[in-house]
Design an enzyme around this catalytic site. Structure first.
Site, short mmCIF file in Angstrom:
data_model
loop_
_atom_site.label_atom_id
_atom_site.label_comp_id
_atom_site.label_asym_id
_atom_site.label_seq_id
_atom_site.Cartn_x
_atom_site.Cartn_y
_atom_site.Cartn_z
N ASP A 67 -21.81 19.22 -21.34
CA ASP A 67 -20.90 20.21 -20.56
C ASP A 67 -21.55 21.54 -21.29
O ASP A 67 -22.27 21.66 -22.05
CB ASP A 67 -19.33 20.07 -20.73
CG ASP A 67 -19.24 19.82 -22.15
OD1 ASP A 67 -19.85 20.09 -22.96
OD2 ASP A 67 -17.91 19.23 -22.48
N ASN A 136 -5.76 15.86 -25.68
CA ASN A 136 -5.09 15.56 -24.40
C ASN A 136 -6.18 14.61 -23.85
O ASN A 136 -5.81 14.02 -22.71
CB ASN A 136 -4.79 16.76 -23.29
CG ASN A 136 -6.62 17.45 -22.90
OD1 ASN A 136 -7.35 16.84 -23.45
ND2 ASN A 136 -6.27 18.40 -22.05
N HIS A 138 -9.13 14.48 -23.19
CA HIS A 138 -10.53 14.73 -22.41
C HIS A 138 -11.82 14.25 -23.06
O HIS A 138 -11.68 14.27 -24.25
CB HIS A 138 -10.42 16.32 -21.94
CG HIS A 138 -10.99 17.32 -22.97
ND1 HIS A 138 -10.02 18.57 -23.26
CD2 HIS A 138 -11.92 17.41 -23.73
CE1 HIS A 138 -10.63 19.19 -24.03
NE2 HIS A 138 -11.81 18.64 -24.30
N GLU A 143 -10.67 16.96 -17.78
CA GLU A 143 -9.15 17.10 -18.00
C GLU A 143 -8.36 15.91 -17.59
O GLU A 143 -8.79 15.29 -16.43
CB GLU A 143 -8.63 18.63 -17.83
CG GLU A 143 -9.63 19.75 -18.49
CD GLU A 143 -9.16 19.92 -19.61
OE1 GLU A 143 -8.75 19.18 -20.58
OE2 GLU A 143 -9.34 21.19 -19.96
C1 GLP Z 1 -14.54 20.61 -26.26
C2 GLP Z 1 -15.77 19.88 -25.65
C3 GLP Z 1 -15.61 18.37 -25.71
C4 GLP Z 1 -15.02 17.95 -27.35
C5 GLP Z 1 -13.69 18.62 -27.66
C6 GLP Z 1 -13.07 17.95 -28.73
O1 GLP Z 1 -13.38 20.74 -25.29
N1 GLP Z 1 -15.89 20.13 -24.40
O2 GLP Z 1 -16.69 17.78 -25.39
O3 GLP Z 1 -15.19 16.46 -27.32
O4 GLP Z 1 -14.03 20.02 -27.17
O5 GLP Z 1 -13.63 19.19 -29.81
P1 GLP Z 1 -13.52 18.87 -31.31
O6 GLP Z 1 -14.28 18.01 -31.82
O7 GLP Z 1 -13.81 20.49 -31.73
O8 GLP Z 1 -11.92 18.48 -31.65
#
Ligand code: GLP
Length: 235
Positions: A67, A136, A138, A143
């Protein structure tokens, strides 16, 4: 589904890097699906070490990221392109032209989404997709919603994601409200999936891996994939 619990973040990172490194050794021109966020930073550090030690060779590897934020240029330190260059690509012998992310500044995001989906197919599909998970549920930027999105698409980020990701921006107002992400269908097409989750993700991992399969918890769809490894960590 294999679920491993590592003793620490460092061990989780070493195991994840071992799995990714194994993929690169077995298929030097593999397509790796990559993720951003705090979870994979340690994994990327381990991959960099292995490359510097001459154990891993990224010269033929192709990568596609999950993404990108809409509206951030690659030079922006908050863009996912910058993150990937900074944490991995600039430190291994990968060819930059073999590293792909969706273009969040494309004038027509709908057309960009179609282009990116086709690009992944044209590379032969993803051999191993690395995932983190949001609080959440995702994955990528898919989402919670009422149906599983199939293809690469644009999303409106939820308030909770904007809040969670604001730690990396000066002000919460600077966090983009939209992003472009692989769809759940795009992710599910990967041959193998590796999900890593820090100890702050215990509750959502429990719901996603053992609860009902529902688009309200996007990661729950992974229960239907035939080759998923989840690595959590105790602390
Ligand atoms: C972002 C990314 C996700 C990632 C998520 C969790 O929103 N788009 O791909 O998995 O954050 O991030 P973290 O590993 O910093 O908790």
């Amino acid at each position: 589904m294999r679920i491993l619990e590592a003793e620490s973040y460092e061990k989780m990172s070493a195991i994840a890097a071992g799995i990714i490194g194994g993929q690169v050794l077995l298929k030097p021109d593999c397509v790796l699906g990559l993720a951003t966020g705090s979870s994979p930073i340690g994994t990327y550090e381990e991959l960099v070490k292995s490359c510097k030690a001459g154990v891993l060779d990224f010269s033929q590897v192709r990568t596609v990221n999950l993404d990108e934020y809409c509206g951030l240029f690659p030079e922006s330190p908050q863009s996912y392109r910058w993150f990937m260059d900074h944490h991995l690509f600039d430190h291994v012998n990968i060819r930059k032209e073999n590293t792909f992310l969706p273009n969040g500044t494309a004038p027509d995001i709908g057309a960009e989404a179609k282009r990116y989906e086709k690009l992944i197919d044209s590379l032969g599909g993803i051999d191993l997709q690395l995932l983190g998970i949001g609080h959440n549920g995702h994955i990528g930027f898919n989402e919670p919603t009422d149906s599983f999105p199939r293809y690469v698409h644009q999303v409106d980020l939820t308030e909770s994601t904007i809040r969670a990701n604001s730690r990396l921006f000066d002000r919460i107002e600077d966090v983009p409200k939209k992003a472009i992400t692989m769809g759940i269908g795009t992710i599910m097409k990967a041959a193998r999936i590796l999900l890593i989750a820090g100890e702050d993700k215990k509750d959502i991992i429990q719901r996603a891996m053992y609860g009902e399969i529902t688009p309200a918890v996007p990661a729950s769809v992974l229960q239907l994939h035939r080759d998923v490894t989840v690595i959590t960590c105790k602390k």
